[in-house]
Design a protein around this motif. Structure first.
Motif, PDB file in Angstrom:
ATOM      1  N   TYR A 118      13.898 -26.557   6.916  1.00  0.00           N
ATOM      2  CA  TYR A 118      14.376 -26.566   5.535  1.00  0.00           C
ATOM      3  C   TYR A 118      14.282 -27.950   4.874  1.00  0.00           C
ATOM      4  CZ  TYR A 118      16.318 -22.000   6.629  1.00  0.00           C
ATOM      5  OH  TYR A 118      16.464 -20.684   7.001  1.00  0.00           O
ATOM      6  N   LEU A 119      13.962 -28.989   5.648  1.00  0.00           N
ATOM      7  CA  LEU A 119      14.069 -30.344   5.125  1.00  0.00           C
ATOM      8  C   LEU A 119      12.998 -30.672   4.090  1.00  0.00           C
ATOM      9  CD1 LEU A 119      15.092 -32.488   8.228  1.00  0.00           C
ATOM     10  CD2 LEU A 119      16.547 -31.428   6.486  1.00  0.00           C
ATOM     11  N   GLY A 120      11.773 -30.307   4.369  1.00  0.00           N
ATOM     12  CA  GLY A 120      10.707 -30.614   3.421  1.00  0.00           C
ATOM     13  C   GLY A 120      10.444 -32.096   3.280  1.00  0.00           C
ATOM     14  N   ARG A 121      10.443 -32.804   4.396  1.00  0.00           N
ATOM     15  CA  ARG A 121      10.141 -34.234   4.357  1.00  0.00           C
ATOM     16  C   ARG A 121       8.713 -34.491   3.883  1.00  0.00           C
ATOM     17  NH1 ARG A 121      13.130 -37.756   7.902  1.00  0.00           N
ATOM     18  NH2 ARG A 121      15.334 -37.374   7.511  1.00  0.00           N
ATOM     19  N   PRO A 122       8.474 -35.571   3.126  1.00  0.00           N
ATOM     20  CA  PRO A 122       7.102 -35.923   2.754  1.00  0.00           C
ATOM     21  C   PRO A 122       6.266 -36.233   3.986  1.00  0.00           C
ATOM     22  CG  PRO A 122       8.705 -37.121   1.419  1.00  0.00           C
ATOM     23  CD  PRO A 122       9.470 -36.459   2.526  1.00  0.00           C
ATOM     24  N   PRO A 123       4.935 -36.087   3.888  1.00  0.00           N
ATOM     25  CA  PRO A 123       4.076 -36.401   5.035  1.00  0.00           C
ATOM     26  C   PRO A 123       4.306 -37.824   5.526  1.00  0.00           C
ATOM     27  CG  PRO A 123       2.834 -35.298   3.314  1.00  0.00           C
ATOM     28  CD  PRO A 123       4.187 -35.594   2.733  1.00  0.00           C
ATOM     29  N   GLY A 124       4.344 -37.983   6.837  1.00  0.00           N
ATOM     30  CA  GLY A 124       4.543 -39.302   7.426  1.00  0.00           C
ATOM     31  C   GLY A 124       5.989 -39.694   7.595  1.00  0.00           C
ATOM     32  N   LEU A 125       6.907 -38.855   7.097  1.00  0.00           N
ATOM     33  CA  LEU A 125       8.335 -39.168   7.239  1.00  0.00           C
ATOM     34  C   LEU A 125       9.034 -38.038   7.972  1.00  0.00           C
ATOM     35  CD1 LEU A 125       9.145 -40.687   3.733  1.00  0.00           C
ATOM     36  CD2 LEU A 125       8.989 -41.902   5.908  1.00  0.00           C
TER      37      LEU A 125
END
Length: 480
Positions: free
Chosen positions: A12-19
């Motif tokens: 559910y987090l949807g972190r940006p790529p690389g994070l």
């Protein structure tokens, strides 16, 4: 849909790529905000048909720009098993980092405050019951980075919740960037149970929050006051510009046991008199609010705990309200040591019992009972107090004059047994203090300036007290 009742937050987090989920604190300065994703996970868990629903947080660092709101019955928020020795940011733990968009209103990681129709009938009328039940918060490190300076709020704020649990938590104030203590937000508490909340706070460490560590508050005429248990907790380094109290109790039906509370004090650079704050334990009424009476602590028990190195007193009981004072307060096997002024400081309270309480190495008196106040002379102050088997020794650590171990400026006090002593210590060990007198009774003034009335101690009984290196209890004196 989960059939186990457990929802993992990661999808559910949807972190940006690389994070990806990481313990790296560098993500704090990015645009990462895990709050919306975790909120979706909470709502998903709440929809499950199981008896208890759990939102699971794998190890890592979660950045919260706004607090989580787990406002559903029988809901658990839980990280991996947490050791009390875990270092800040330990990659094996789940760390919730509060970087609030609105620190003045919502500074922390969790806010439970559900609006709605309260449950009536849990307590005798006219009280109002909680509206959420059974929220459990377990196994997290918490880093608070900012907070309010006007209206108080907390890192974990629990309102209107019955049978709530806050367990295995390490909560630290960790500002970005570092702050001087006198610059800390003056109204940030650590963990609060308020507005009729009840339950358990267990195995918690609160470190460095400015105003208070654990705050328990309610108003009995307007809320249910279910039982609250605080056990196996450590509260330390509370050192902001206002209050700086370890555990503050302004409600009913509280038990505190097996806790250590220490090094809580107004910071000396805060331009605030040091006597105005810095308590290990504060049990007190507060002034009434708009359309609300004064909250009054009642039925409070403190057991097997240790309060030391606090700025003013190990424990302070008091009231700023003329007609109310703490009632039915019991301290059992509690120790107070090396506090700035007093081990025990009772300014107001009735039916107070201290049983097998130790007080040593404090800056001034070991125990100070005083009905002095700037309130009306008829105000309710110190009522019935029983000291049973107190051990009071080596106090007056900061005094050049010979001081008593116990000072009584009150009536209806009984001291039964115990020992008042000035003990020798080996060279190089902690000094023994200048407590060479045992017990002093004296008259006192109370009332507003220009309208003070002198009172004399009455119905004070002292029996069975042993002495070592101190004088005999002194006859009542009036040297105003």
């Amino acid at each position: 849909m989960s059939t186990s009742g457990v929802v993992d937050v990661l999808p559910y987090l949807g972190r940006p790529p690389g994070l990806s989920l990481s313990a790296d604190p560098a993500i704090d300065s990015t645009t990462v905000d895990d709050s919306p994703g975790i909120a979706r996970a909470i709502e998903c868990a709440a929809s499950l048909p199981t008896a208890r629903r759990t939102v699971a947080f794998p190890a890592g660092r979660y950045v919260l720009r706004s607090p989580l709101r787990p406002q559903h019955d029988d809901l658990t928020l839980e990280g991996p098993e947490l050791s009390p020795d875990a270092a800040p940011g330990d990659p094996g733990t789940a760390t919730l980092v509060a970087i609030p968009c609105n620190p003045e209103q919502f500074p922390g990681v969790i806010q439970i405050h559900k609006e709605g129709t309260p449950v009536v009938g849990i307590c005798p009328a006219p009280t109002i019951g909680p509206v959420v039940s059974g929220v459990w918060i377990r196994n997290f490190q918490v880093a608070l980075t900012d907070g309010p300076r006007i209206r108080a709020n907390s890192g974990i704020q629990v309102n209107n919740c019955s049978d709530c649990l806050v367990e295995n938590i390490i909560l630290r104030y960790a500002p970005l960037p570092a702050q001087l203590p006198q610059c800390k937000p003056s109204n940030l508490e650590g963990i609060s149970f308020a507005l009729g909340s009840g339950g358990v706070i267990r195995n918690v460490i609160v470190d460095g929050t400015p105003k208070g560590g654990i705050y328990l508050a309610s108003i009995s005429d307007h809320h249910c006051t279910p039982e609250i248990l605080v056990e196996n907790c450590e509260v330390k380094n509370i050192d902001g510009p206002v209050g700086a109290g370890g555990i503050k109790i302004i409600t009913e039906n509280v038990t505190v046991r097996n806790c250590e509370v220490h090094h809580n004090m107004i910071h000396p650079d805060s331009n605030v008199p040091s006597v105005s704050g810095g308590y290990g334990l504060l049990i007190a009424t507060q002034p009434p609010g708009l359309n609300y009476p004064s909250p009054v602590p009642r039925n409070v028990v403190v057991q097997d705990s240790y309060f030391h190195h606090n700025g003013v007193a190990g424990v302070s009981m008091g009231s700023v309200v003329e007609n109310f004072r703490p009632e039915n307060i019991g301290l059992e096997r509690v120790k107070f040591a090396y506090n700035g002024y007093y081990g025990v400081y009772i300014q107001a309270g009735d039916n107070v019992t201290l049983r097998d309480v130790w007080s040593w190495g404090n800056g001034s008196y070991g125990m100070y009972l005083t009905s002095r106040a700037n309130l009306a002379p008829t105000s309710l102050r110190v009522g019935s107090v029983l000291l049973e088997n107190p051990l009071v020794f080596n106090n007056a650590l900061n005094s050049a004059s010979a001081l008593p171990g116990i000072v009584i400026e009150a009536s209806d006090v009984t001291i039964d047994g115990g020992e008042i002593a000035r003990c020798d210590v080996p060279p190089g060990d902690d000094p023994r203090g200048n407590q060479s007198r045992s017990i002093l009774q004296r008259c006192w003034k109370t009332g507003p300036s220009g309208g003070e009335v002198v009172f004399y101690p009455d119905n004070v009984t002292i029996s069975g007290v042993s002495r070592y290196g101190t004088t005999a209890p002194e006859a009542p004196a009036c040297t105003l």
